[in-house]
Motif scaffolding. Structure first.
Motif, PDB file in Angstrom:
ATOM      1  N   LYS A  44      -7.235  -3.029 -23.860  1.00 49.84           N
ATOM      2  CA  LYS A  44      -7.748  -1.660 -23.703  1.00 49.84           C
ATOM      3  C   LYS A  44      -7.854  -0.987 -25.075  1.00 49.84           C
ATOM      4  O   LYS A  44      -8.873  -0.391 -25.420  1.00 49.84           O
ATOM      5  N   SER A 156       5.368  -6.987  -8.865  1.00 53.49           N
ATOM      6  CA  SER A 156       5.128  -8.258  -9.554  1.00 53.49           C
ATOM      7  C   SER A 156       4.488  -8.063 -10.922  1.00 53.49           C
ATOM      8  O   SER A 156       4.172  -9.032 -11.614  1.00 53.49           O
ATOM      9  N   SER A 158       4.471  -6.758 -14.973  1.00 49.34           N
ATOM     10  CA  SER A 158       5.466  -6.936 -16.052  1.00 49.34           C
ATOM     11  C   SER A 158       6.471  -5.807 -16.035  1.00 49.34           C
ATOM     12  O   SER A 158       7.669  -6.019 -16.231  1.00 49.34           O
ATOM     13  N   SER A 179       1.710  -8.944  -3.789  1.00 49.13           N
ATOM     14  CA  SER A 179       1.059  -9.927  -2.913  1.00 49.13           C
ATOM     15  C   SER A 179       2.153 -10.733  -2.215  1.00 49.13           C
ATOM     16  O   SER A 179       3.185 -11.032  -2.836  1.00 49.13           O
ATOM     17  N   TYR A 197       0.632  -4.749  -0.742  1.00 51.50           N
ATOM     18  CA  TYR A 197      -0.096  -3.521  -1.113  1.00 51.50           C
ATOM     19  C   TYR A 197      -1.528  -3.507  -0.582  1.00 51.50           C
ATOM     20  O   TYR A 197      -2.170  -2.467  -0.583  1.00 51.50           O
ATOM     21  N   ILE A 244       2.462   5.504 -15.057  1.00 49.08           N
ATOM     22  CA  ILE A 244       2.326   4.978 -16.420  1.00 49.08           C
ATOM     23  C   ILE A 244       0.875   4.999 -16.911  1.00 49.08           C
ATOM     24  O   ILE A 244       0.587   4.584 -18.018  1.00 49.08           O
ATOM     25  N   SER A 259       4.663   8.744 -18.350  1.00 48.74           N
ATOM     26  CA  SER A 259       5.313   8.399 -19.626  1.00 48.74           C
ATOM     27  C   SER A 259       4.457   7.373 -20.359  1.00 48.74           C
ATOM     28  O   SER A 259       3.741   6.589 -19.731  1.00 48.74           O
ATOM     29  N   ALA A 261       4.892   4.507 -23.497  1.00 40.58           N
ATOM     30  CA  ALA A 261       5.839   3.839 -24.403  1.00 40.58           C
ATOM     31  C   ALA A 261       5.502   4.136 -25.867  1.00 40.58           C
ATOM     32  O   ALA A 261       6.391   4.175 -26.719  1.00 40.58           O
ATOM     33  N   SER A 326      -1.182 -12.735 -12.524  1.00 43.58           N
ATOM     34  CA  SER A 326      -0.430 -12.492 -11.294  1.00 43.58           C
ATOM     35  C   SER A 326       1.004 -12.968 -11.503  1.00 43.58           C
ATOM     36  O   SER A 326       1.275 -14.166 -11.479  1.00 43.58           O
TER      37      SER A 326
HETATM   38  N1  NAP Z   1       2.546   4.073 -19.930  1.00 44.38           N
HETATM   39  C1  NAP Z   1       2.873   2.985 -20.577  1.00 44.38           C
HETATM   40  O1  NAP Z   1       3.505   3.057 -21.636  1.00 44.38           O
HETATM   41  C2  NAP Z   1       2.507   1.646 -20.018  1.00 44.38           C
HETATM   42  C3  NAP Z   1       3.310   0.539 -20.318  1.00 44.38           C
HETATM   43  C4  NAP Z   1       2.985  -0.687 -19.753  1.00 44.38           C
HETATM   44  C5  NAP Z   1       1.862  -0.824 -18.947  1.00 44.38           C
HETATM   45  N2  NAP Z   1       1.079   0.256 -18.719  1.00 44.38           N
HETATM   46  C6  NAP Z   1      -0.104   0.103 -17.852  1.00 44.38           C
HETATM   47  O2  NAP Z   1       0.386  -0.291 -16.579  1.00 44.38           O
HETATM   48  C7  NAP Z   1      -0.489  -1.210 -15.947  1.00 44.38           C
HETATM   49  C8  NAP Z   1       0.290  -2.487 -15.592  1.00 44.38           C
HETATM   50  O3  NAP Z   1       0.751  -3.127 -16.762  1.00 44.38           O
HETATM   51  P1  NAP Z   1       1.589  -4.484 -16.689  1.00 44.38           P
HETATM   52  O4  NAP Z   1       1.658  -5.078 -18.036  1.00 44.38           O
HETATM   53  O5  NAP Z   1       2.853  -4.271 -15.969  1.00 44.38           O
HETATM   54  O6  NAP Z   1       0.577  -5.315 -15.793  1.00 44.38           O
HETATM   55  P2  NAP Z   1       0.455  -6.840 -15.349  1.00 44.38           P
HETATM   56  O7  NAP Z   1       1.783  -7.506 -15.413  1.00 44.38           O
HETATM   57  O8  NAP Z   1      -0.661  -7.479 -16.058  1.00 44.38           O
HETATM   58  O9  NAP Z   1       0.019  -6.595 -13.830  1.00 44.38           O
HETATM   59  C9  NAP Z   1      -0.375  -7.647 -13.037  1.00 44.38           C
HETATM   60  C10 NAP Z   1       0.197  -7.453 -11.653  1.00 44.38           C
HETATM   61  O10 NAP Z   1      -0.287  -6.228 -11.083  1.00 44.38           O
HETATM   62  C11 NAP Z   1      -0.231  -6.354  -9.687  1.00 44.38           C
HETATM   63  N3  NAP Z   1      -1.194  -5.422  -9.067  1.00 44.38           N
HETATM   64  C12 NAP Z   1      -2.499  -5.269  -9.374  1.00 44.38           C
HETATM   65  N4  NAP Z   1      -3.053  -4.294  -8.614  1.00 44.38           N
HETATM   66  C13 NAP Z   1      -2.065  -3.828  -7.798  1.00 44.38           C
HETATM   67  C14 NAP Z   1      -2.002  -2.812  -6.807  1.00 44.38           C
HETATM   68  N5  NAP Z   1      -3.076  -2.109  -6.475  1.00 44.38           N
HETATM   69  N6  NAP Z   1      -0.814  -2.579  -6.201  1.00 44.38           N
HETATM   70  C15 NAP Z   1       0.281  -3.298  -6.515  1.00 44.38           C
HETATM   71  N7  NAP Z   1       0.284  -4.291  -7.457  1.00 44.38           N
HETATM   72  C16 NAP Z   1      -0.873  -4.542  -8.090  1.00 44.38           C
HETATM   73  C17 NAP Z   1      -0.598  -7.809  -9.405  1.00 44.38           C
HETATM   74  O11 NAP Z   1       0.173  -8.141  -8.291  1.00 44.38           O
HETATM   75  P3  NAP Z   1       0.053  -9.469  -7.396  1.00 44.38           P
HETATM   76  O12 NAP Z   1       0.006 -10.613  -8.329  1.00 44.38           O
HETATM   77  O13 NAP Z   1       1.317  -9.416  -6.589  1.00 44.38           O
HETATM   78  O14 NAP Z   1      -1.192  -9.302  -6.561  1.00 44.38           O
HETATM   79  C18 NAP Z   1      -0.197  -8.541 -10.712  1.00 44.38           C
HETATM   80  O15 NAP Z   1       0.908  -9.408 -10.541  1.00 44.38           O
HETATM   81  C19 NAP Z   1      -1.632  -1.428 -16.935  1.00 44.38           C
HETATM   82  O16 NAP Z   1      -2.697  -0.569 -16.603  1.00 44.38           O
HETATM   83  C20 NAP Z   1      -1.041  -1.017 -18.281  1.00 44.38           C
HETATM   84  O17 NAP Z   1      -2.019  -0.576 -19.199  1.00 44.38           O
HETATM   85  C21 NAP Z   1       1.369   1.486 -19.223  1.00 44.38           C
END
Ligand code: NAP
Length: 342
Positions: A44, A156, A158, A179, A197, A244, A259, A261, A326
């Protein structure tokens, strides 16, 4: 050194090139990166940033230099992991060396590999913000004796992976969405119950399971249908959602608290002005996570080692951008990069 940088054309592309090793300031550490891990912010931010900057936030490596004013208990040779401000300057994790602010690193215990430890940075700092800054929920250091419910939307992901563990260690009853293929893994981490979900009745089912009493949500996805579904899962009196990504509440009695990071680095960012409180919070979070790691209380999420080290980053970013991730953390071993000397 080799590093992955944006091109400077604002085209969202990244490239492997040779750049200068960044210089640590008096309160910084210089870390030789052994493994870097990927986050959605990497693709992004590289799409938004118009200058040339090193990409990547999450690293695990070895300290090679300690700034003269560093007061933390850290020395050359220590194994550390954490988060740097990737995609903003000529310092980032997709790189042979990274400068790390000394208030923000975790000590890696012997039981954790660099591969597993590389996933800790963004996910663990975000977890601490969601649980202890956006809301004041109990921490593993001071668990509650009267358990109540918390919903982890996107268990699931990160971030969800560590939110589940810290909430469970604090004595909360954890409910997670994911999932169905991940239900067993999330229960092994500490979730008492899991919900799909994609089920059209998911919010209704969560309300029934929590007897209409749910007051706390961490929304680890924060986009698409989740603002509505997290809100619908909460009690009739409402509650608080830690978000987030930015969004407005869809119910007046539901408070949504965002919030980021990036705010923990102590650097001005967008409209954010650094505060001592933020630095202190980051430092406290660093110590909490280091302590839990040392005590063997945390479990890593599965990692996927991407081939060719840093040279594989452009492909890895495309894989993530297309929504294929995933419950896996994409990681890059720097020594696998063609041309990098061991
Ligand atoms: N504010 C901050 O500082 C901050 C920090 C970290 C991340 N973020 C943001 O948070 C988001 C997630 O980041 P991440 O690194 O944790 O992601 P990630 O690990 O890449 O997320 C992938 C997981 O999201 C799940 N998922 C996708 N759509 C979903 C939904 N509608 N409901 C429930 N689960 C869903 C999938 O689940 P399944 O495999 O079970 O289908 C997959 O395992 C991103 O948009 C990132 O930019 C923000």
């Amino acid at each position: 050194m080799f590093a992955i940088t944006t091109t400077g054309k604002g085209d969202g592309k990244v490239e492997l090139r040779q750049v200068d090793i960044p210089k640590p300031g008096p309160k910084d550490l210089l870390v030789k990166v052994v493994v870097a891990a990927q986050n959605p912010t990497d693709w992004k931010s590289s799409g938004r940033f118009e200058g040339v900057a090193i990409v990547g936030c999450d690293y695990a490596g070895v300290v090679t230099e300690v700034g003269k004013d560093v007061t933390e208990d850290v020395k050359v040779g220590d194994r550390v992991a954490g988060m740097v401000f990737g995609c903003l300057e000529m310092n980032g994790a997709f790189s042979e060396y990274a400068v790390v602010p000394s208030h923000m690193f975790f000590k890696i215990p012997e039981s954790w590999s660099f591969e597993d430890a590389s996933q800790l940075g963004v996910a663990c700092y975000t977890t601490c913000q969601c649980l202890y800054q956006s809301q004041t929920l109990p921490s593993p250091e001071n668990p509650t004796s009267t358990p109540y419910d918390i919903l982890v939307w996107g268990g699931s992901s990160s971030v969800g992976h560590f939110v589940i563990q810290l909430a469970k260690l604090a004595g909360l009853r954890v409910i997670a969405t994911a999932s169905p293929k991940h239900f067993d893994s999330l229960k092994a981490l500490g979730a008492a119950e899991t919900f799909d979900y994609r089920d059209p009745e998911v919010a209704q089912k969560i309300r029934t399971y929590t007897n209409g009493n749910l007051k706390h949500v961490v929304d680890c996805i924060s986009e698409g249908s989740t603002p509505q579904l997290t809100s619908d899962s909460l009690s009739a009196e409402g509650g608080t959602v830690s978000a987030i990504l930015p969004y407005e509440t869809v119910r007046p009695e539901v408070k949504v608290v965002l919030s980021l990071a990036y705010h923990l680095f102590g650097k001005a960012f967008g409209n954010f002005t650094p505060t001592t409180e933020m630095n202190d919070f980051a430092n406290k979070s660093s110590k909490l996570i280091s302590k839990l790691l040392a005590a063997g209380k945390l479990t890593p999420a599965p990692v996927k080692v991407w081939p060719n080290g840093l040279a594989g980053v452009p492909e890895g970013l495309e894989y993530m951008k297309s929504g294929k991730v995933s419950r896996e953390k994409l990681i890059y071993r720097v020594a696998d990069t063609p041309g990098v000397k061991a």
